[in-house]
Design an enzyme around this catalytic site. Structure first.
Site, PDB file in Angstrom:
ATOM      1  N   GLU A 215     -14.298   0.198 -35.913  1.00 32.06           N
ATOM      2  CA  GLU A 215     -12.997  -0.362 -36.304  1.00 32.06           C
ATOM      3  C   GLU A 215     -12.505  -0.717 -35.315  1.00 32.06           C
ATOM      4  OE1 GLU A 215     -13.341   0.822 -40.810  1.00 32.06           O
ATOM      5  OE2 GLU A 215     -11.961   2.013 -39.384  1.00 32.06           O
TER       6      GLU A 215
ATOM      7  N   ASP B 273      -2.598   1.257 -40.492  1.00 32.75           N
ATOM      8  CA  ASP B 273      -3.210   0.740 -38.614  1.00 32.75           C
ATOM      9  C   ASP B 273      -2.391  -0.289 -38.362  1.00 32.75           C
ATOM     10  OD1 ASP B 273      -5.586   1.380 -39.640  1.00 32.75           O
ATOM     11  OD2 ASP B 273      -6.481  -0.970 -38.882  1.00 32.75           O
TER      12      ASP B 273
END
Ligand code: FRU
Length: 498
Positions: free
Chosen positions: A204, A22
């Protein structure tokens, strides 16, 4: 056969070495864009997480910096965000520069191993040198775990209307909203999401931004919410919700009420744009909402056929909110800064496509690092197919079926695919969300990735691929004859391919 070097993108961010997932903590300050990222500097698969760091003047040409945050006895450093605390609300400033406050999740592997539920907590760190180095706050964690296993990825936004900081956090199957005056003490304000939207996996990496509705004075709040698995084409994906915020509660807009598992509110319908969030501190006149995602999918991210580095980010994108009748849509376009890297051009006013028709070949223009755009006028009840092929048998296809109002990407024969059964098994599809009679297509190619912006970014599809040889030909075909107009192919030139 191609190698790690051939696969490495030229104008998308990749870590110099080893694993990345990420994007984290992006902020802009004094002419520099900062990007942090989930990074395991000692291996090419996911491991104890650090925050890697890179800086850029234009979000295209990145320079990797020393690691910003390292794991410690409280745990690994999971995803999170950063803000520039201009008014020193945190009191962590030194009176000279604005402190940059990063907020992240501590993931305690010992707690996880012991089978506890409370091993993810939220913490902050501050920088007094514009993001070069960070000091972890001594009062960490600033938010303890209330007994929720998946409790992570804090994303902070400034809420000027209510003069407060807002933080959104993913907690299993919902988003939790927290507010704060000083970035250190956080109060739970509300929760959102149970029974709303797609829930095929854990939620998420949320983001929460206030957006102007294009061409009006109307403002709406948009909650961006990744989930894994449960994405539109399987595995990881990012959906969004449009609504209003009263300082505590996020309420879904009337037009989205009843949005369940199957819906069309995805930032990107392709398989490879995950956990994306927006930059903090971007002046509104400079575009306001700039976004970047991780160009992979947890189904196969650890197995993609590169060894020395693993994973790239998407191109930075500008997000806008549009409203057609009562429907809101977040649309994306590549950041304007990409324009200045456009090199040699190949243009044609029109090509008539009958059976398999060549549009361009790599002798004429570099197809592997390019931006391609074209239009189709007066769409008919028929299929439109496009493909990139190498000298061997690699072929990457995409297209549009106007009978079904559906786009697709087919990478099943695009080269190396058998490293994971979920990579090349299915053709990815996406709905057309525009009613226009003309179709505009923009494709960005960078060795191993294609990012397709249809209808000015109303439908976006991003996917990666690993051709055994570089692509040589770009061709089209259809089940009926058709015309392609305004074809423009620009090579993207950077230091890497000059
Ligand atoms: C999303 C994610 C986050 C987490 C991070 C760990 O891809 O699972 O929820 O913070 O990756 O690396």
């Amino acid at each position: 056969a191609q190698s790690d070097t051939d696969f490495r993108p030229n104008f998308h961010f990749t870590p110099e070495e080893n694993w990345m997932n990420d994007p984290n903590g992006m902020f802009y300050l004094n002419g520099t864009y900062h990007l942090f990222f989930q990074h395991y500097p000692e291996g090419n698969t996911w491991g104890p997480m650090h925050w890697g760091h890179a800086t850029s003047k234009d979000m295209i040409n990145w320079e990797e910096q020393p690691i910003a945050l390292e794991p410690d006895e409280k745990g690994y450093i999971f995803s999170g965000s950063a803000v520039v605390d201009t008014k020193n609300t945190s009191g962590l400033g030194d009176g000279e520069t604005s402190p940059v406050i990063a907020m992240f999740t501590y993931h305690d592997p010992k707690g996880e191993e012991a089978g506890r539920e409370d091993y993810q907590t939220q913490a902050i760190a501050y920088s007094l040198d514009e993001g070069k180095t960070f000091t972890k706050y001594e009062g960490n964690p600033v938010i303890k775990n209330p007994g929720i296993r998946d409790f992570r990825d804090p994303k902070i936004t400034r809420d000027e209307v209510h003069d407060q900081w807002i933080m959104v956090l993913s907690a299993d199957d919902k988003t939790m909203f927290y507010t704060s005056q000083n970035l250190k003490n956080w109060e739970l304000a509300s929760e959102f999401g149970r029974g709303i939207g797609a829930h095929g996996g854990v939620w998420e990496c949320p983001d929460f931004i206030q957006m102007n509705v294009e061409g009006t004075d109307e403002k709406k709040w948009v909650l961006i919410q990744s989930l894994n698995p449960g994405g539109f084409n399987g595995g990881s994906g990012t959906q969004y919700f449009v609504g209003d915020f009263d300082g505590k509660n996020f309420t879904l807009d009337e037009s989205m009420k009843g949005v369940g598992e199957d819906h069309s509110y995805w930032l990107d319908f392709g398989k490879d744009n995950y956990a994306g969030v927006t930059w903090a501190n971007i002046p509104e006149e400079d575009g306001g909402h700039l976004f970047m995602g991780w160009m992979s999918n947890w189904q196969y991210a650890n197995e993609v056929p590169t060894e020395t580095w693993r994973s790239a980010m998407t191109i930075a994108r500008e997000l806008k909110l549009t409203k057609t009748e009562d429907t809101y849509r977040v649309i994306s376009s590549p950041v304007a800064e990409l324009q200045k890297y456009k090199g040699e051009a190949f243009t044609k006013n029109s090509i008539t496509v009958e059976a398999e028709t060549k549009i361009a070949a790599s002798q004429e223009i570099n197809l592997s690092n390019s931006v391609i755009s074209f239009e189709i006028e007066n769409l008919k009840e028929q299929e439109y197919h496009f493909s990139f092929s190498s000298e061997g048998d690699d072929i990457l296809k995409f297209g549009y079926n106007h009978n079904k109002k559906e786009f697709y990407i087919d990478r099943s024969q695009s080269g190396l695919t058998d490293f994971n059964e979920n990579f090349g098994d299915k053709i990815s599809t996406a709905p057309r969300l525009s009613e226009a009679s003309n179709l505009k297509v923009e494709a960005i190619l960078d060795n191993m990735s294609i990012e397709l912006f249809f209808d000015n970014g109303k439908t976006v599809m991003t996917e990666i691929f690993f051709p055994k040889q570089a692509f040589k030909n770009f061709s089209a075909n259809g089940d009926k004859i058709f015309e392609i107009r305004n074809i423009r192919i620009h090579e993207i030139k950077t230091n890497n391919n000059e």
